[in-house]
Design a protein around this motif. Structure first.
Motif, PDB file in Angstrom:
ATOM      1  N   ILE A 290      24.619 -34.378  17.983  1.00  0.00           N
ATOM      2  CA  ILE A 290      25.137 -35.075  19.392  1.00  0.00           C
ATOM      3  C   ILE A 290      24.253 -36.328  19.588  1.00  0.00           C
ATOM      4  CG2 ILE A 290      24.762 -34.277  21.733  1.00  0.00           C
ATOM      5  CD1 ILE A 290      25.177 -31.536  20.851  1.00  0.00           C
ATOM      6  N   LEU A 291      23.028 -36.359  19.363  1.00  0.00           N
ATOM      7  CA  LEU A 291      22.471 -37.498  19.452  1.00  0.00           C
ATOM      8  C   LEU A 291      22.763 -38.844  18.695  1.00  0.00           C
ATOM      9  CD1 LEU A 291      19.991 -37.884  21.640  1.00  0.00           C
ATOM     10  CD2 LEU A 291      18.376 -37.639  19.433  1.00  0.00           C
ATOM     11  N   ALA A 292      23.322 -38.368  17.591  1.00  0.00           N
ATOM     12  CA  ALA A 292      23.810 -39.457  16.650  1.00  0.00           C
ATOM     13  C   ALA A 292      25.124 -40.155  16.769  1.00  0.00           C
ATOM     14  CB  ALA A 292      23.936 -39.008  15.186  1.00  0.00           C
ATOM     15  N   THR A 293      25.942 -39.404  17.907  1.00  0.00           N
ATOM     16  CA  THR A 293      27.386 -39.701  18.460  1.00  0.00           C
ATOM     17  C   THR A 293      27.239 -40.562  19.970  1.00  0.00           C
ATOM     18  OG1 THR A 293      27.968 -37.519  17.673  1.00  0.00           O
ATOM     19  CG2 THR A 293      29.455 -38.599  18.799  1.00  0.00           C
ATOM     20  N   ALA A 294      28.182 -41.629  19.622  1.00  0.00           N
ATOM     21  CA  ALA A 294      28.087 -42.201  20.836  1.00  0.00           C
ATOM     22  C   ALA A 294      28.877 -41.805  22.021  1.00  0.00           C
ATOM     23  CB  ALA A 294      29.066 -43.547  20.473  1.00  0.00           C
ATOM     24  N   GLU A 295      28.617 -42.451  23.441  1.00  0.00           N
ATOM     25  CA  GLU A 295      29.149 -41.693  24.586  1.00  0.00           C
ATOM     26  C   GLU A 295      30.690 -42.053  24.233  1.00  0.00           C
ATOM     27  OE1 GLU A 295      27.609 -40.419  27.683  1.00  0.00           O
ATOM     28  OE2 GLU A 295      26.014 -40.251  25.775  1.00  0.00           O
ATOM     29  N   GLY A 296      31.247 -40.894  24.715  1.00  0.00           N
ATOM     30  CA  GLY A 296      32.722 -40.693  24.437  1.00  0.00           C
ATOM     31  C   GLY A 296      33.061 -40.558  22.993  1.00  0.00           C
ATOM     32  N   GLY A 297      32.418 -40.314  22.276  1.00  0.00           N
ATOM     33  CA  GLY A 297      32.658 -39.968  20.770  1.00  0.00           C
ATOM     34  C   GLY A 297      33.138 -38.458  20.617  1.00  0.00           C
ATOM     35  N   THR A 298      33.002 -38.173  19.353  1.00  0.00           N
ATOM     36  CA  THR A 298      33.527 -37.026  19.022  1.00  0.00           C
ATOM     37  C   THR A 298      32.574 -36.271  17.994  1.00  0.00           C
ATOM     38  OG1 THR A 298      35.793 -37.236  19.464  1.00  0.00           O
ATOM     39  CG2 THR A 298      35.491 -35.466  18.175  1.00  0.00           C
ATOM     40  N   VAL A 299      32.490 -35.014  18.035  1.00  0.00           N
ATOM     41  CA  VAL A 299      31.464 -34.153  17.108  1.00  0.00           C
ATOM     42  C   VAL A 299      32.280 -33.158  16.432  1.00  0.00           C
ATOM     43  CG1 VAL A 299      29.497 -33.177  16.403  1.00  0.00           C
ATOM     44  CG2 VAL A 299      29.252 -34.823  18.372  1.00  0.00           C
ATOM     45  N   ILE A 300      32.457 -33.116  15.165  1.00  0.00           N
ATOM     46  CA  ILE A 300      33.194 -31.996  14.595  1.00  0.00           C
ATOM     47  C   ILE A 300      32.224 -31.079  14.032  1.00  0.00           C
ATOM     48  CG2 ILE A 300      35.075 -31.342  13.198  1.00  0.00           C
ATOM     49  CD1 ILE A 300      36.045 -34.405  13.242  1.00  0.00           C
ATOM     50  N   PHE A 301      32.257 -29.769  14.147  1.00  0.00           N
ATOM     51  CA  PHE A 301      31.301 -28.936  13.529  1.00  0.00           C
ATOM     52  C   PHE A 301      32.133 -28.044  12.399  1.00  0.00           C
ATOM     53  CE2 PHE A 301      29.054 -29.574  17.797  1.00  0.00           C
ATOM     54  CZ  PHE A 301      27.612 -29.915  17.253  1.00  0.00           C
ATOM     55  N   PHE A 302      31.989 -28.145  11.169  1.00  0.00           N
ATOM     56  CA  PHE A 302      32.754 -27.553  10.191  1.00  0.00           C
ATOM     57  C   PHE A 302      31.346 -26.450   9.541  1.00  0.00           C
ATOM     58  CE2 PHE A 302      35.775 -30.680  10.214  1.00  0.00           C
ATOM     59  CZ  PHE A 302      36.790 -30.022  10.179  1.00  0.00           C
ATOM     60  N   SER A 303      30.266 -26.545   9.846  1.00  0.00           N
ATOM     61  CA  SER A 303      29.256 -25.626   9.425  1.00  0.00           C
ATOM     62  C   SER A 303      29.382 -24.304   9.696  1.00  0.00           C
ATOM     63  CB  SER A 303      27.847 -26.090   9.351  1.00  0.00           C
ATOM     64  OG  SER A 303      27.016 -25.227   8.891  1.00  0.00           O
ATOM     65  N   MET A 304      29.305 -23.096   9.092  1.00  0.00           N
ATOM     66  CA  MET A 304      29.380 -21.744   9.706  1.00  0.00           C
ATOM     67  C   MET A 304      27.984 -21.477  10.195  1.00  0.00           C
ATOM     68  SD  MET A 304      32.376 -20.470   9.882  1.00  0.00           S
ATOM     69  CE  MET A 304      32.903 -22.048  10.321  1.00  0.00           C
ATOM     70  N   ALA A 305      26.959 -22.281   9.852  1.00  0.00           N
ATOM     71  CA  ALA A 305      25.681 -22.119  10.397  1.00  0.00           C
ATOM     72  C   ALA A 305      25.327 -22.750  11.531  1.00  0.00           C
ATOM     73  CB  ALA A 305      24.584 -22.902   9.194  1.00  0.00           C
ATOM     74  N   THR A 306      26.399 -23.345  12.493  1.00  0.00           N
ATOM     75  CA  THR A 306      26.592 -23.809  13.748  1.00  0.00           C
ATOM     76  C   THR A 306      26.170 -22.829  14.461  1.00  0.00           C
ATOM     77  OG1 THR A 306      27.711 -25.810  12.975  1.00  0.00           O
ATOM     78  CG2 THR A 306      27.494 -25.177  15.292  1.00  0.00           C
ATOM     79  N   SER A 307      25.301 -23.162  15.591  1.00  0.00           N
ATOM     80  CA  SER A 307      25.237 -22.227  16.768  1.00  0.00           C
ATOM     81  C   SER A 307      25.884 -23.079  17.738  1.00  0.00           C
ATOM     82  CB  SER A 307      23.808 -21.928  17.234  1.00  0.00           C
ATOM     83  OG  SER A 307      23.522 -21.659  18.528  1.00  0.00           O
ATOM     84  N   PHE A 308      27.072 -22.517  18.142  1.00  0.00           N
ATOM     85  CA  PHE A 308      27.987 -23.079  19.424  1.00  0.00           C
ATOM     86  C   PHE A 308      27.171 -23.122  20.834  1.00  0.00           C
ATOM     87  CE2 PHE A 308      30.560 -21.868  15.823  1.00  0.00           C
ATOM     88  CZ  PHE A 308      31.005 -23.230  15.427  1.00  0.00           C
ATOM     89  N   ALA A 309      26.486 -22.083  21.090  1.00  0.00           N
ATOM     90  CA  ALA A 309      25.705 -22.132  22.291  1.00  0.00           C
ATOM     91  C   ALA A 309      24.867 -23.236  22.209  1.00  0.00           C
ATOM     92  CB  ALA A 309      25.004 -20.762  22.359  1.00  0.00           C
ATOM     93  N   ALA A 310      23.865 -23.336  20.974  1.00  0.00           N
ATOM     94  CA  ALA A 310      23.094 -24.481  20.914  1.00  0.00           C
ATOM     95  C   ALA A 310      23.743 -25.896  21.222  1.00  0.00           C
ATOM     96  CB  ALA A 310      22.272 -24.512  19.550  1.00  0.00           C
ATOM     97  N   ALA A 311      24.819 -26.052  20.563  1.00  0.00           N
ATOM     98  CA  ALA A 311      25.719 -27.302  20.664  1.00  0.00           C
ATOM     99  C   ALA A 311      25.933 -27.727  22.023  1.00  0.00           C
ATOM    100  CB  ALA A 311      26.798 -27.371  19.967  1.00  0.00           C
ATOM    101  N   ALA A 312      26.621 -26.725  22.785  1.00  0.00           N
ATOM    102  CA  ALA A 312      26.896 -26.803  24.258  1.00  0.00           C
ATOM    103  C   ALA A 312      25.902 -26.932  25.075  1.00  0.00           C
ATOM    104  CB  ALA A 312      27.891 -25.601  24.795  1.00  0.00           C
ATOM    105  N   LEU A 313      24.765 -26.268  24.948  1.00  0.00           N
ATOM    106  CA  LEU A 313      23.499 -26.449  25.842  1.00  0.00           C
ATOM    107  C   LEU A 313      22.486 -27.609  25.517  1.00  0.00           C
ATOM    108  CD1 LEU A 313      22.250 -22.746  25.985  1.00  0.00           C
ATOM    109  CD2 LEU A 313      23.348 -24.072  27.720  1.00  0.00           C
ATOM    110  N   GLY A 314      22.748 -28.145  24.276  1.00  0.00           N
ATOM    111  CA  GLY A 314      22.299 -29.246  23.690  1.00  0.00           C
ATOM    112  C   GLY A 314      22.648 -30.568  24.231  1.00  0.00           C
ATOM    113  N   ALA A 315      23.963 -30.449  24.298  1.00  0.00           N
ATOM    114  CA  ALA A 315      24.902 -31.635  24.828  1.00  0.00           C
ATOM    115  C   ALA A 315      24.816 -31.809  26.409  1.00  0.00           C
ATOM    116  CB  ALA A 315      26.611 -31.442  24.565  1.00  0.00           C
TER     117      ALA A 315
END
Length: 359
Positions: A290-315
């Motif tokens: 998330i931090l490496a992505t520009a405002e208005g950009g897109t992050v695509i998560f393909f890893s099955m190790a991803t915590s989608f709660a962590a992604a949402a709360l982190g953003a």
């Protein structure tokens, strides 16, 4: 009483209750889809709209294999025993820790008369649906597998439903190569779709030297990316990716370190990436992406190790205005796109071949 969504097929006298999404194969708990089930019925007899596959090889999901290997400290026999236990107890390969499975190749054994799948007996196919929802039985005890690689030679059978997806393996590629490619074919297809929606975007692929990462870099370039950066954790992967020539830049960074990852990407691109693709099989990479992505950009998560709660709360915590997509493994035409990249992009083919040789 049959489950909702099921139908009777096979005619009078030999009627079999089936569901196009496999509800009839769910043993427990009742009322859930096969992926959410704790146990499936992997019996050999098929309904009129099912297909039975004679299994030749499994390709375990990278996150699942890593978790099992680390749990057993690289003891292949212990990994093999646990995979056998999971399949026997659940009727499918569904790692209870990572929630992921993989996919398989085999030969079509029998096709129900009402199956809509474009396959016939004798076709050698790869399933393009997860093992977490595929009824599976193993009959050889995985005797030919040493438990030390993601690809698992085996004997047994698997069942596909009317809503399953399978691809006939091409004659011009080694089946093991096709299996490795088709296991991650959703990644390059979705990456290409997203990149094509921008005007020459900058694209960062975290895990760029891996299977899904290398394909995603090639797909991004083909779809019109202006610059691409591959992020890898160790010098050996950096050297391989540089030799493959798939990225404009290659950087070393620990994807679990948000500040270091962001700095590495911005350092070569002159700012955050427009599109960031996460293709690593370790947890804890959400905030860095998330931090490496520009405002208005897109992050695509393909890893099955991803915590989608962590992604949402982190953003939210970073006040990051980014679109976050879950790579669900299916995009129309995904198999054809991935195979074409392997055929036409030498760097992708070289990375896959090296990985298969190492395994």
């Amino acid at each position: 009483m049959r489950p909702a969504g099921c139908r009777v097929t096979g005619g009078e006298g030999g009627a079999v209750v089936t569901s196009p999404v496999g509800l009839h194969r769910v043993v427990e708990p009742a009322g859930v889809l096969p992926q959410a089930a704790t146990r499936l019925d992997a019996g050999r007899e098929i309904g009129a709209d099912e297909v039975r596959i004679r299994v030749e090889r499994l390709n375990l999901d990278a996150a699942s294999f890593r978790q099992l290997s680390e749990k057993h400290a690289g003891d292949g026999a212990a990994v093999r025993a646990e995979v056998l236990e999971i399949i026997a107890s659940r009727g499918k390969m569904h790692n209870p820790v990572t929630g992921s499975g993989g996919m398989l190749i085999g030969v079509v054994d029998e096709v129900g008369p009402e199956s809509p799948l474009p396959v016939k007996p004798g076709d050698r196919v790869a399933t393009l649906v997860s093992l977490t929802l595929t009824p599976l039985a193993i009959t050889d005890g995985l005797a030919s597998w040493d438990g030390r690689g993601e690809q698992v030679p085996c004997a047994g059978h698997a069942i596909l439903f009317a809503r399953s997806i399978a691809a006939v393996l091409p004659d011009d590629l080694d089946p093991m190569l096709s299996l490795a490619v088709l296991d991650v074919c959703g990644a390059p297809a979705l990456t290409a779709r997203v990149v094509a929606g921008y005007d020459r975007p900058t694209v960062a692929v975290i895990g760029g030297a891996g299977k899904s990462g290398s394909l995603s870099l090639a797909a991004a370039t083909r779809a019109g990316a202006g610059r691409t950066v591959g992020v890898v954790p160790v010098p050996a992967e950096r050297d391989r990716l540089l030799a493959a020539g798939l990225a404009t830049d290659v950087v070393l960074a620990d994807a679990r370190d948000p500040v270091a990852l962001s700095a590495a990407v911005s350092g070569v691109l002159g700012g955050p990436a427009d599109v960031t693709v996460v293709c690593v099989d370790v947890p804890g990479c959400e905030h860095g992406a998330i931090l490496a992505t520009a405002e208005g950009g897109t992050v695509i998560f393909f890893s099955m190790a991803t915590s989608f709660a962590a992604a949402a709360l982190g953003a939210e915590g970073l006040a990051a205005d980014v679109t976050m997509l879950v790579g669900n493994g299916y995009v129309p035409g995904h198999a054809e796109l991935a195979l074409s990249l392997v055929r036409e992009v030498a760097g992708v083919r070289d990375l896959f071949s090296a990985r298969l040789t190492a395994d």
